[in-house]
Design a protein around this motif. Structure first.
Motif, mmCIF file in Angstrom:
data_model
loop_
_atom_site.group_PDB
_atom_site.id
_atom_site.type_symbol
_atom_site.label_atom_id
_atom_site.label_comp_id
_atom_site.label_asym_id
_atom_site.label_seq_id
_atom_site.Cartn_x
_atom_site.Cartn_y
_atom_site.Cartn_z
ATOM 1 N N PRO A 190 -15.005 -25.508 -18.782
ATOM 2 C CA PRO A 190 -13.541 -25.700 -18.512
ATOM 3 C C PRO A 190 -13.020 -25.518 -17.188
ATOM 4 C CG PRO A 190 -13.891 -23.522 -19.780
ATOM 5 C CD PRO A 190 -15.335 -24.312 -19.526
ATOM 6 N N PRO A 191 -11.837 -25.882 -16.894
ATOM 7 C CA PRO A 191 -11.563 -25.976 -15.342
ATOM 8 C C PRO A 191 -11.095 -24.584 -14.961
ATOM 9 C CG PRO A 191 -9.775 -27.057 -16.819
ATOM 10 C CD PRO A 191 -10.875 -26.536 -17.852
ATOM 11 N N GLY A 192 -11.808 -24.425 -13.597
ATOM 12 C CA GLY A 192 -11.547 -23.216 -13.015
ATOM 13 C C GLY A 192 -12.649 -22.119 -13.095
ATOM 14 N N VAL A 193 -13.863 -22.582 -13.741
ATOM 15 C CA VAL A 193 -14.732 -21.594 -13.885
ATOM 16 C C VAL A 193 -15.932 -21.425 -12.933
ATOM 17 C CG1 VAL A 193 -14.621 -21.460 -16.513
ATOM 18 C CG2 VAL A 193 -16.109 -23.332 -15.502
ATOM 19 N N GLY A 194 -15.705 -22.315 -11.832
ATOM 20 C CA GLY A 194 -16.510 -22.474 -10.754
ATOM 21 C C GLY A 194 -17.437 -23.528 -10.566
ATOM 22 N N LYS A 195 -17.355 -24.356 -11.206
ATOM 23 C CA LYS A 195 -18.147 -25.619 -11.416
ATOM 24 C C LYS A 195 -18.435 -26.361 -10.004
ATOM 25 C CE LYS A 195 -16.104 -27.853 -14.353
ATOM 26 N NZ LYS A 195 -15.113 -27.085 -14.521
ATOM 27 N N THR A 196 -17.214 -26.295 -9.218
ATOM 28 C CA THR A 196 -17.328 -27.425 -8.080
ATOM 29 C C THR A 196 -17.960 -26.205 -7.023
ATOM 30 O OG1 THR A 196 -15.333 -28.525 -8.697
ATOM 31 C CG2 THR A 196 -15.828 -28.379 -6.297
ATOM 32 N N HIS A 197 -17.576 -25.027 -7.178
ATOM 33 C CA HIS A 197 -17.912 -24.147 -6.272
ATOM 34 C C HIS A 197 -19.479 -23.796 -6.024
ATOM 35 C CE1 HIS A 197 -17.213 -19.874 -4.495
ATOM 36 N NE2 HIS A 197 -18.460 -20.168 -3.954
ATOM 37 N N LEU A 198 -19.998 -23.836 -7.411
ATOM 38 C CA LEU A 198 -21.558 -23.694 -7.369
ATOM 39 C C LEU A 198 -22.063 -25.090 -6.855
ATOM 40 C CD1 LEU A 198 -21.920 -22.012 -10.933
ATOM 41 C CD2 LEU A 198 -22.093 -20.858 -8.663
ATOM 42 N N PRO A 240 -15.018 -30.817 -0.664
ATOM 43 C CA PRO A 240 -13.765 -30.537 -0.804
ATOM 44 C C PRO A 240 -13.532 -29.185 -0.186
ATOM 45 C CG PRO A 240 -14.699 -30.298 -2.887
ATOM 46 C CD PRO A 240 -15.588 -30.600 -2.060
ATOM 47 N N PHE A 241 -14.188 -28.226 -0.112
ATOM 48 C CA PHE A 241 -13.879 -26.866 0.663
ATOM 49 C C PHE A 241 -15.764 -26.459 0.988
ATOM 50 C CE2 PHE A 241 -13.831 -26.153 -3.978
ATOM 51 C CZ PHE A 241 -14.837 -25.407 -4.289
ATOM 52 N N ILE A 242 -15.692 -25.609 1.959
ATOM 53 C CA ILE A 242 -16.978 -25.045 2.153
ATOM 54 C C ILE A 242 -17.108 -23.484 1.603
ATOM 55 C CG2 ILE A 242 -18.706 -24.573 3.909
ATOM 56 C CD1 ILE A 242 -17.729 -27.072 5.175
ATOM 57 N N LYS A 243 -18.025 -23.364 0.688
ATOM 58 C CA LYS A 243 -18.103 -21.958 0.140
ATOM 59 C C LYS A 243 -19.563 -21.663 -0.267
ATOM 60 C CE LYS A 243 -13.411 -21.006 -1.506
ATOM 61 N NZ LYS A 243 -12.674 -20.527 -2.710
ATOM 62 N N SER A 244 -19.934 -20.659 0.103
ATOM 63 C CA SER A 244 -21.390 -20.331 -0.103
ATOM 64 C C SER A 244 -21.630 -19.600 -1.607
ATOM 65 C CB SER A 244 -22.148 -19.527 0.895
ATOM 66 O OG SER A 244 -21.619 -18.156 0.910
HETATM 67 P P1 ADP Z 1 -14.054 -26.039 -11.396
HETATM 68 O O1 ADP Z 1 -14.555 -26.979 -10.611
HETATM 69 O O2 ADP Z 1 -14.868 -25.354 -12.613
HETATM 70 O O3 ADP Z 1 -12.442 -26.313 -12.175
HETATM 71 P P2 ADP Z 1 -13.650 -24.383 -8.769
HETATM 72 O O4 ADP Z 1 -14.966 -24.231 -8.587
HETATM 73 O O5 ADP Z 1 -12.889 -25.434 -8.149
HETATM 74 O O6 ADP Z 1 -13.647 -24.567 -10.453
HETATM 75 O O7 ADP Z 1 -13.129 -22.906 -8.780
HETATM 76 C C1 ADP Z 1 -11.482 -22.934 -8.638
HETATM 77 C C2 ADP Z 1 -11.474 -21.920 -7.386
HETATM 78 O O8 ADP Z 1 -11.940 -20.492 -7.829
HETATM 79 C C3 ADP Z 1 -12.305 -22.230 -6.051
HETATM 80 O O9 ADP Z 1 -11.440 -22.029 -4.989
HETATM 81 C C4 ADP Z 1 -13.586 -21.527 -6.263
HETATM 82 O O10 ADP Z 1 -13.931 -21.051 -5.069
HETATM 83 C C5 ADP Z 1 -12.948 -20.072 -6.912
HETATM 84 N N1 ADP Z 1 -13.739 -19.527 -8.025
HETATM 85 C C6 ADP Z 1 -14.205 -20.015 -9.083
HETATM 86 N N2 ADP Z 1 -15.068 -18.999 -9.797
HETATM 87 C C7 ADP Z 1 -15.048 -18.114 -8.882
HETATM 88 C C8 ADP Z 1 -16.026 -16.877 -8.783
HETATM 89 N N3 ADP Z 1 -16.934 -16.570 -9.844
HETATM 90 N N4 ADP Z 1 -15.967 -16.333 -7.532
HETATM 91 C C9 ADP Z 1 -15.419 -16.270 -6.597
HETATM 92 N N5 ADP Z 1 -14.557 -17.641 -6.441
HETATM 93 C C10 ADP Z 1 -14.674 -18.453 -7.535
#
Ligand code: ADP
Ligand code: MG
Length: 256
Positions: A111-119, A70-74
């Motif tokens: 929970p939502p927004g904690v960075g699961k998808t990013h990791l 969905p996005f490219i983040k390292s």
């Molecule tokens: P989740 O999948 O847990 O709901 P996401 O991974 O989609 O959360 O994170 C939501 C947004 O916030 C994304 O753009 C993500 O890159 C960013 N994000 C979340 N946690 C961090 C973090 N600790 N540092 C930098 N960016 C983060």
């Protein structure tokens, strides 16, 4: 034969051999090699290295494009200081990709927004750069595809979501699923068990999965396969999306 004619002939050979980067840099590399008195060996080495690097970059770009990410983040873009309860070492140790070589799984919960998808994305990116095949999908999307295959009487084994070395199934448990869909998803995980790696993200605790999968027998069998060779990363923290919007201290999502 004049130099210009030889260069023309080399250029057309490079085109036929599909070595475009060598064609692009040929004249520059020749000039610097002459100026600096480089050996034949280092001249050829430089040309080939550039072509290999260019092809490798193209391979990564193409794989990323078709991977469904969905996005490219390292991982470098992940701010661990924002998630102090997250075990940084545990996350970083996944980046050596041993879990993929050992056909293990990773589960990100929280929970939502904690960075699961990013990791999950950062693992996929690393795997792709290491030459491994990757595929990203949400559970909803995946089930739609599995259903289509099932209804058409296809086993679908050639599909990326079966054969990739790393498949990410994002958002498990966001949408309720029916019994038949549960069975398809269970079979999907069972087929990958000890053959290839799956990364799962979910906002539901395992204790809530029985409800999601209707049948405690299925959920037990499912978790048995999924968790056997797995790393579970439970992220208890604040939503990054809400940072700065919920006061200095932030708000635990569980309190909302
Ligand atoms: P989740 O999948 O847990 O709901 P996401 O991974 O989609 O959360 O994170 C939501 C947004 O916030 C994304 O753009 C993500 O890159 C960013 N994000 C979340 N946690 C961090 C973090 N600790 N540092 C930098 N960016 C983060
Ligand atoms: Mg997500």
């Amino acid at each position: 034969m004049s130099n210009a004619l030889v260069i023309d002939r080399i250029q057309s050979s490079l085109t036929r051999l599909r070595l475009p980067r060598m064609g692009e840099i040929l004249e520059r590399v020749i000039t610097t090699a002459e100026e600096q008195g480089k050996s034949y060996l280092s001249f050829l080495d430089e040309l080939l290295e550039e072509e290999v690097a260019c092809k490798e970059q193209r391979r990564v770009e193409t794989s990323l494009k078709i991977s469904g990410l969905p996005f490219i983040k390292s991982i470098d873009e992940f701010d661990f200081t924002f998630q102090p309860k997250l075990d940084r070492q545990k996350v970083m140790s996944l980046l050596d990709l041993t879990f993929i070589r050992e056909k293990g799984n990773v589960i990100f919960l929280g929970p939502p927004g904690v960075g699961k998808t990013h990791l999950a994305v950062s693992l996929a990116l690393k795997a792709c750069q290491a030459g491994m095949s990757i595929y990203f999908t949400t559970m909803e999307d995946l089930i739609g595809k599995l259903k289509k295959d099932h209804d058409a009487g296809r086993r679908g084994r050639g599909r990326s979501y079966h054969k990739s070395a790393l498949v990410i199934v994002d958002e498990v448990g966001y949408t309720p699923i029916g019994r038949e869909e549960c069975n398809l998803f269970f079979r999907f995980i069972a087929n990958r068990y000890e053959k290839a790696s799956t990364v799962i993200t979910s906002n539901k605790a395992f204790s809530d999965w029985t409800e999601l999968f209707h049948d405690p027998v299925i959920v037990t069998a499912f978790l048995d396969r999924l968790l056997h060779h797995s790393v579970v990363i439970n992220i208890r923290g604040n939503s990054y999306r809400l940072r700065g919007k919920v006061g200095e201290e932030g708000v635990e999502m569980s309190q909302i």
